[in-house]
Design a protein around this motif. Structure first.
Motif, PDB file in Angstrom:
ATOM      1  N   LYS A   1      -9.517  81.999  47.643  1.00 33.07           N
ATOM      2  CA  LYS A   1      -9.999  82.754  48.941  1.00 33.07           C
ATOM      3  C   LYS A   1     -11.516  83.108  48.558  1.00 33.07           C
ATOM      4  O   LYS A   1     -12.024  83.151  47.456  1.00 33.07           O
ATOM      5  N   LEU A   2     -12.171  82.760  49.711  1.00 29.74           N
ATOM      6  CA  LEU A   2     -13.815  83.003  49.613  1.00 29.74           C
ATOM      7  C   LEU A   2     -13.988  84.237  50.042  1.00 29.74           C
ATOM      8  O   LEU A   2     -14.995  85.315  49.501  1.00 29.74           O
ATOM      9  N   THR A   3     -13.615  84.839  51.338  1.00 26.38           N
ATOM     10  CA  THR A   3     -13.722  86.396  51.652  1.00 26.38           C
ATOM     11  C   THR A   3     -12.700  86.519  52.763  1.00 26.38           C
ATOM     12  O   THR A   3     -12.002  85.714  53.210  1.00 26.38           O
ATOM     13  N   ASN A   4     -12.686  87.638  53.383  1.00 28.20           N
ATOM     14  CA  ASN A   4     -11.766  88.034  54.430  1.00 28.20           C
ATOM     15  C   ASN A   4     -12.243  87.559  55.739  1.00 28.20           C
ATOM     16  O   ASN A   4     -13.312  86.987  56.095  1.00 28.20           O
ATOM     17  N   ASN A   5     -11.243  87.363  56.689  1.00 30.34           N
ATOM     18  CA  ASN A   5     -11.709  86.880  57.943  1.00 30.34           C
ATOM     19  C   ASN A   5     -11.162  87.699  58.860  1.00 30.34           C
ATOM     20  O   ASN A   5     -10.682  87.713  59.865  1.00 30.34           O
ATOM     21  N   ARG A   6     -12.035  89.094  58.850  1.00 31.86           N
ATOM     22  CA  ARG A   6     -11.724  90.022  59.945  1.00 31.86           C
ATOM     23  C   ARG A   6     -11.915  89.802  61.507  1.00 31.86           C
ATOM     24  O   ARG A   6     -12.930  89.115  61.433  1.00 31.86           O
ATOM     25  N   ARG A   7     -11.098  89.845  62.259  1.00 29.03           N
ATOM     26  CA  ARG A   7     -11.151  89.608  63.588  1.00 29.03           C
ATOM     27  C   ARG A   7     -11.172  90.890  64.360  1.00 29.03           C
ATOM     28  O   ARG A   7     -10.563  91.741  64.069  1.00 29.03           O
ATOM     29  N   VAL A   8     -12.094  90.615  65.420  1.00 31.53           N
ATOM     30  CA  VAL A   8     -12.349  91.846  66.314  1.00 31.53           C
ATOM     31  C   VAL A   8     -12.128  91.752  67.655  1.00 31.53           C
ATOM     32  O   VAL A   8     -12.562  90.726  68.443  1.00 31.53           O
ATOM     33  N   PRO A   9     -11.245  92.540  68.257  1.00 35.96           N
ATOM     34  CA  PRO A   9     -11.138  92.740  69.910  1.00 35.96           C
ATOM     35  C   PRO A   9     -12.518  93.035  70.535  1.00 35.96           C
ATOM     36  O   PRO A   9     -12.894  93.992  69.985  1.00 35.96           O
ATOM     37  N   CYS A  10     -12.932  92.144  71.079  1.00 38.89           N
ATOM     38  CA  CYS A  10     -14.478  92.587  71.799  1.00 38.89           C
ATOM     39  C   CYS A  10     -14.625  91.830  73.245  1.00 38.89           C
ATOM     40  O   CYS A  10     -13.798  91.329  73.729  1.00 38.89           O
ATOM     41  N   ALA A  11     -15.612  92.652  73.794  1.00 38.74           N
ATOM     42  CA  ALA A  11     -15.982  92.122  75.323  1.00 38.74           C
ATOM     43  C   ALA A  11     -17.514  92.386  75.452  1.00 38.74           C
ATOM     44  O   ALA A  11     -18.257  93.133  74.682  1.00 38.74           O
ATOM     45  N   ALA A  12     -18.215  91.729  76.647  1.00 39.25           N
ATOM     46  CA  ALA A  12     -19.462  92.030  76.907  1.00 39.25           C
ATOM     47  C   ALA A  12     -19.536  93.463  77.681  1.00 39.25           C
ATOM     48  O   ALA A  12     -18.715  93.757  78.217  1.00 39.25           O
ATOM     49  N   PRO A  13     -20.741  94.077  77.452  1.00 35.73           N
ATOM     50  CA  PRO A  13     -20.987  95.200  78.269  1.00 35.73           C
ATOM     51  C   PRO A  13     -20.906  95.285  79.801  1.00 35.73           C
ATOM     52  O   PRO A  13     -20.225  96.114  80.142  1.00 35.73           O
ATOM     53  N   ALA A  14     -21.269  93.996  80.298  1.00 33.29           N
ATOM     54  CA  ALA A  14     -21.061  93.802  81.739  1.00 33.29           C
ATOM     55  C   ALA A  14     -19.573  93.930  82.068  1.00 33.29           C
ATOM     56  O   ALA A  14     -19.148  94.536  83.058  1.00 33.29           O
ATOM     57  N   TYR A  15     -18.807  93.213  81.396  1.00 31.08           N
ATOM     58  CA  TYR A  15     -17.329  93.421  81.714  1.00 31.08           C
ATOM     59  C   TYR A  15     -16.742  94.530  81.365  1.00 31.08           C
ATOM     60  O   TYR A  15     -16.172  95.160  82.459  1.00 31.08           O
ATOM     61  N   LEU A  16     -17.112  95.170  80.562  1.00 27.22           N
ATOM     62  CA  LEU A  16     -16.502  96.765  80.342  1.00 27.22           C
ATOM     63  C   LEU A  16     -17.112  97.849  81.394  1.00 27.22           C
ATOM     64  O   LEU A  16     -16.270  98.432  81.707  1.00 27.22           O
TER      65      LEU A  16
END
Length: 302
Positions: free
Chosen positions: A157-172
Motif C-alpha cells: 500500500k502506498l497511500t489511501n485513495n479517498r474519494r469525494v462526491p463533488c460538483a461544480a459551483p455552477a451546477y449546485l
C-alpha cells in the motif's frame, strides 16, 4: 543464443501457454520461439512439451527440467544483480503498468525522476484502465487504486485513495445542494462505467437510504468524468488525487461530506507477481514510488 536465453524462452512458453503468446512477450516470432525450444529438446534428447492447437503442457521430464530451471535462472539473475551492485548502478528493463488518470498525474512524473537518477534503467510504461494480467503479459509491477480483491499478487500500500462526491459551483447553484444521499435520485449523477448503486459511492449505509443514483452520464474514463464534472454536468464520485487542486481553488465543491465513509475508495497500491528473486532495479523503483507517495500523502492525497 546462450543457455540463459533458452531457459527464458522455455519458461515464457510455459507461463504464457503457447509459442505465440511467449513470442509477443519476448519480442520474437512464434517460429523462432518454437525452433529454440526444439533445439533445447534435441540437446537434452527428450521432449519437454506436449504440443496442442490451444495450449502446451509439460511432459514429466519437462516438469522436472522447468522446476530446476526456474531456480537456476533465479540464482543466475541474483548473481548478475550482485555483480551490478559492485558498480553502484542500476541497469536493465522494467515493465510497469498503471491506471490512466493516476498514471498521468502521479506515476509518470515519478518514473521520469527515477530514470533521471538511474539512466541505465529502461522503463516501459503502459497506462490503461483495463485489468492487466501481470504474469501473463510479463509486467514487473503495477500501480492501481481502489479496493483490490485477494489474489496471488504481492501488494504494497502506498497511500489511501479517498474519494469525494463533488460538483461544480455552477451546477449546485442551478440544481441545489443535496442534503442527504436520497436527494441524489433527483440530481444528474456522473458514473464510472455502469455503476448505479449508492454503496459504490461510499455513503454510510443507513435505513431508508436510496439504492440508485439519478440519471446522468456514465463513462469508463475518470478523466472524462472529471471533465464533465468541472463543466457542471452533474455530481461525481472522484478520487482526491484527481481533484485536490479543484477543491482547493473552488472549481469543485464536495457534497454530502457527513454521509461519506472515511475509508471509502480503498487505497493506492503497488502490485507485483510473487517471485523467488526480485531484481534490484524493480525493488529500487518500488521503494522510490513508496517513498514519494508517502511524501505526497501529506499533500495532495490527504
Amino acid at each position: 543464443m546462450t543457455q540463459k536465453t533458452e531457459l527464458e524462452i522455455l519458461l515464457a512458453v510455459v507461463d504464457h501457454g503457447n509459442f505465440s503468446a511467449a513470442a509477443r512477450v519476448l519480442g520474437y516470432t512464434p517460429s523462432a520461439v518454437g525452433k529454440r525450444v526444439y533445439q533445447l529438446e534435441q540437446k537434452l534428447r527428450v521432449p519437454l512439451l506436449v504440443r496442442s492447437t490451444r495450449r502446451m503442457t509439460l511432459t514429466e521430464a519437462g516438469q522436472r527440467y522447468v522446476g530446476e530451471a526456474r531456480d537456476i535462472l533465479a540464482r543466475l539473475t541474483a548473481l548478475e544483480e550482485d555483480i551490478a551492485d559492485d558498480t553502484g548502478n542500476l541497469r536493465g528493463p522494467i515493465r510497469l503498468t498503471s491506471s490512466a488518470a493516476l498514471g498521468q498525474l502521479h506515476v509518470v512524473p515519478l518514473v521520469i525522476e527515477f530514470m533521471e537518477l538511474n539512466p541505465e534503467v529502461e522503463i516501459e510504461l503502459l497506462l490503461t484502465d483495463k485489468i492487466v494480467d501481470l504474469v501473463g503479459e510479463g509486467f514487473d509491477i503495477a500501480v492501481r487504486s481502489g479496493v483490490l480483491p485477494d489474489s496471488s499478487l504481492v501488494l504494497r500500500k502506498l497511500t489511501n485513495n479517498r474519494r469525494v462526491p463533488c460538483a461544480a459551483p455552477a451546477y449546485l447553484e442551478q440544481h441545489g445542494v443535496p442534503q442527504r444521499p436520497v436527494d441524489l435520485t433527483t440530481h444528474k449523477c456522473l458514473r464510472l462505467g455502469q455503476e448505479k448503486q449508492l454503496s459504490d459511492w461510499g455513503f454510510i449505509r443507513t435505513t431508508g437510504g436510496v439504492s440508485r443514483l439519478g440519471p446522468g452520464f456514465s463513462c469508463n474514463s475518470l478523466d472524462a468524468l472529471h471533465a464533465a464534472c468541472r463543466a457542471g454536468r452533474g455530481i461525481a464520485w472522484l478520487p482526491e488525487f484527481l481533484i485536490s487542486h479543484d477543491l482547493k481553488t473552488g472549481r469543485l465543491h464536495s457534497v454530502l461530506p457527513d454521509h461519506t465513509e472515511p475509508s471509502a475508495g480503498g487505497g493506492i497500491f503497488i502490485l507485483r507477481p510473487e517471485m523467488p528473486y526480485l531484481p534490484r532495479r524493480v525493488r529500487a523503483l518500488s521503494d522510490y514510488l513508496a517513498d514519494r507517495f508517502t511524501e505526497k500523502a501529506t499533500g495532495s492525497f490527504a
